[in-house]
Design a protein around this motif. Structure first.
Motif, PDB file in Angstrom:
ATOM      1  N   LEU A 157      -4.903  14.183  -0.641  1.00 29.26           N
ATOM      2  CA  LEU A 157      -5.293  12.694  -0.379  1.00 29.26           C
ATOM      3  C   LEU A 157      -4.442  12.076  -1.306  1.00 29.26           C
ATOM      4  O   LEU A 157      -4.012  10.752  -1.110  1.00 29.26           O
ATOM      5  CB  LEU A 157      -6.865  12.532  -0.356  1.00 29.26           C
ATOM      6  CG  LEU A 157      -7.778  13.152   0.784  1.00 29.26           C
ATOM      7  CD1 LEU A 157      -9.107  12.692   0.406  1.00 29.26           C
ATOM      8  CD2 LEU A 157      -6.915  12.879   1.973  1.00 29.26           C
ATOM      9  N   SER A 158      -4.530  12.452  -2.459  1.00 31.44           N
ATOM     10  CA  SER A 158      -3.515  11.845  -3.574  1.00 31.44           C
ATOM     11  C   SER A 158      -2.328  11.660  -3.328  1.00 31.44           C
ATOM     12  O   SER A 158      -1.553  10.647  -3.408  1.00 31.44           O
ATOM     13  CB  SER A 158      -3.744  12.705  -4.903  1.00 31.44           C
ATOM     14  OG  SER A 158      -3.159  12.028  -6.122  1.00 31.44           O
ATOM     15  N   ASN A 159      -1.468  12.679  -2.911  1.00 29.71           N
ATOM     16  CA  ASN A 159      -0.236  12.645  -2.409  1.00 29.71           C
ATOM     17  C   ASN A 159      -0.116  11.932  -1.185  1.00 29.71           C
ATOM     18  O   ASN A 159       1.143  11.252  -1.174  1.00 29.71           O
ATOM     19  CB  ASN A 159       0.463  14.010  -2.102  1.00 29.71           C
ATOM     20  CG  ASN A 159       0.699  14.754  -3.319  1.00 29.71           C
ATOM     21  OD1 ASN A 159       1.677  14.687  -4.123  1.00 29.71           O
ATOM     22  ND2 ASN A 159      -0.265  15.488  -4.091  1.00 29.71           N
ATOM     23  N   MET A 160      -0.795  11.729  -0.049  1.00 31.91           N
ATOM     24  CA  MET A 160      -0.863  11.173   1.017  1.00 31.91           C
ATOM     25  C   MET A 160      -0.761   9.606   0.985  1.00 31.91           C
ATOM     26  O   MET A 160       0.027   8.704   1.213  1.00 31.91           O
ATOM     27  CB  MET A 160      -1.686  11.515   2.029  1.00 31.91           C
ATOM     28  CG  MET A 160      -1.173  13.071   2.640  1.00 31.91           C
ATOM     29  SD  MET A 160      -2.184  13.401   4.121  1.00 31.91           S
ATOM     30  CE  MET A 160      -1.753  12.152   5.338  1.00 31.91           C
ATOM     31  N   ILE A 161      -1.522   9.377  -0.117  1.00 28.77           N
ATOM     32  CA  ILE A 161      -1.688   7.844  -0.572  1.00 28.77           C
ATOM     33  C   ILE A 161      -0.373   7.446  -1.135  1.00 28.77           C
ATOM     34  O   ILE A 161      -0.071   6.272  -0.845  1.00 28.77           O
ATOM     35  CB  ILE A 161      -2.860   7.639  -1.604  1.00 28.77           C
ATOM     36  CG1 ILE A 161      -4.238   7.846  -0.765  1.00 28.77           C
ATOM     37  CG2 ILE A 161      -2.887   6.145  -2.177  1.00 28.77           C
ATOM     38  CD1 ILE A 161      -5.339   8.012  -1.726  1.00 28.77           C
ATOM     39  N   ASP A 162       0.169   8.099  -1.891  1.00 35.58           N
ATOM     40  CA  ASP A 162       1.483   7.861  -2.726  1.00 35.58           C
ATOM     41  C   ASP A 162       2.579   7.953  -1.441  1.00 35.58           C
ATOM     42  O   ASP A 162       3.581   6.890  -1.757  1.00 35.58           O
ATOM     43  CB  ASP A 162       1.636   8.601  -3.740  1.00 35.58           C
ATOM     44  CG  ASP A 162       0.620   8.363  -4.968  1.00 35.58           C
ATOM     45  OD1 ASP A 162       0.128   7.536  -5.267  1.00 35.58           O
ATOM     46  OD2 ASP A 162       0.665   9.218  -5.655  1.00 35.58           O
ATOM     47  N   TYR A 163       2.674   8.925  -0.893  1.00 34.77           N
ATOM     48  CA  TYR A 163       3.769   8.924  -0.030  1.00 34.77           C
ATOM     49  C   TYR A 163       3.691   8.212   1.228  1.00 34.77           C
ATOM     50  O   TYR A 163       4.944   7.758   1.762  1.00 34.77           O
ATOM     51  CB  TYR A 163       3.762  10.486   0.639  1.00 34.77           C
ATOM     52  CG  TYR A 163       4.866  10.974   1.247  1.00 34.77           C
ATOM     53  CD1 TYR A 163       6.169  11.247   0.439  1.00 34.77           C
ATOM     54  CD2 TYR A 163       5.184  11.140   2.601  1.00 34.77           C
ATOM     55  CE1 TYR A 163       7.410  11.674   1.274  1.00 34.77           C
ATOM     56  CE2 TYR A 163       6.233  11.377   3.128  1.00 34.77           C
ATOM     57  CZ  TYR A 163       7.215  11.605   2.526  1.00 34.77           C
ATOM     58  OH  TYR A 163       8.508  12.187   3.090  1.00 34.77           O
TER      59      TYR A 163
END
Length: 228
Positions: A157-163
């Motif tokens: 989730l952390s990476n998808m929010i940024d990506y």
């Protein structure tokens, strides 16, 4: 004169259709077997739903019966990418403690294009495979952490929010999973402010949505997103 009017009317109609098509919001899916269908997912991804299925496993035999096809068509969305992989886990630990890094959600999370909406529909296999639950961890993940469910979901989730900035991300929570998995998903989605859509009483055959179950999923998504 009549020919000119006809031509102008036709031009207006074509312009409207093109504008309408361009205005449709696009949807991408990151999923597991529940969201697969032969010919509609990336080559090499394992499939549960086939054009000619084993009737003892499922009654779903048309792509138009899948939850995502129904949802997109009935609510004026368009499908951009469906990266679903049967049997895949969120974390890198799969069935029989095998390494599922090649198919895990965290490996596939950056393959969804640039949609308006993303649905993450997973954790069923983490629950069924008894993948290690791990501890809640929201930063500084190690390679070893990603073989455990809780830190892997946070990493996802952390990476998808940024990506995917300015893209609406929803998490779909299956019914019938272990409470430890359910509660972990709720806590982690709350931490990252990811809207959670909890499914209820989905009709299934061999643990997978039937034709009726697919319709129920589509309807529950529609209701959760206030598309009525």
């Amino acid at each position: 004169m009549k020919a000119r009017i006809f031509f102008l009317s036709l031009l207006c109609l074509l312009t409207f259709n093109v504008t309408f098509a361009q205005s449709l919001k696009s949807v991408s899916i990151l999923g597991d077997s529940y969201s697969t269908f032969e010919g509609f997912i990336p080559d090499g991804n394992s499939i549960w739903y086939w054009k000619t299925p084993n009737p003892s496993l499922t009654d779903v035999d048309k792509v138009t019966q899948t939850w995502w096809h129904k949802f997109v068509k009935e609510n004026n969305f368009k499908l951009l990418v469906n990266d679903s992989y049967s049997g895949s886990t969120i974390c890198n630990t799969g069935y029989n403690k095998e390494d599922y890094t090649d198919r895990s959600f965290i490996t596939r999370m950056k393959r969804l294009g640039c949609p308006d909406v993303i649905f993450i529909f997973g954790a069923t296999n983490d629950s069924w495979a008894n993948s290690p639950i791990g501890d809640f961890k929201y930063s500084d993940w190690t390679k070893e952490d990603l073989y455990n469910f809780r830190p892997a979901l946070s990493y996802l989730l952390s990476n998808m929010i940024d990506y995917y900035p300015n893209i609406k991300i929803y998490y779909i929570l299956n019914d019938g999973l272990k409470e430890e998995i359910n509660n972990s998903i709720k806590d982690i989605c709350k931490h990252y402010e990811i809207p959670l859509i909890e499914l209820n009483n989905i009709d299934k055959k061999n643990g997978h949505p039937s034709v009726v179950g697919m319709q129920q999923i589509s309807e529950q998504l529609k209701s959760a997103l206030f598309l009525n």
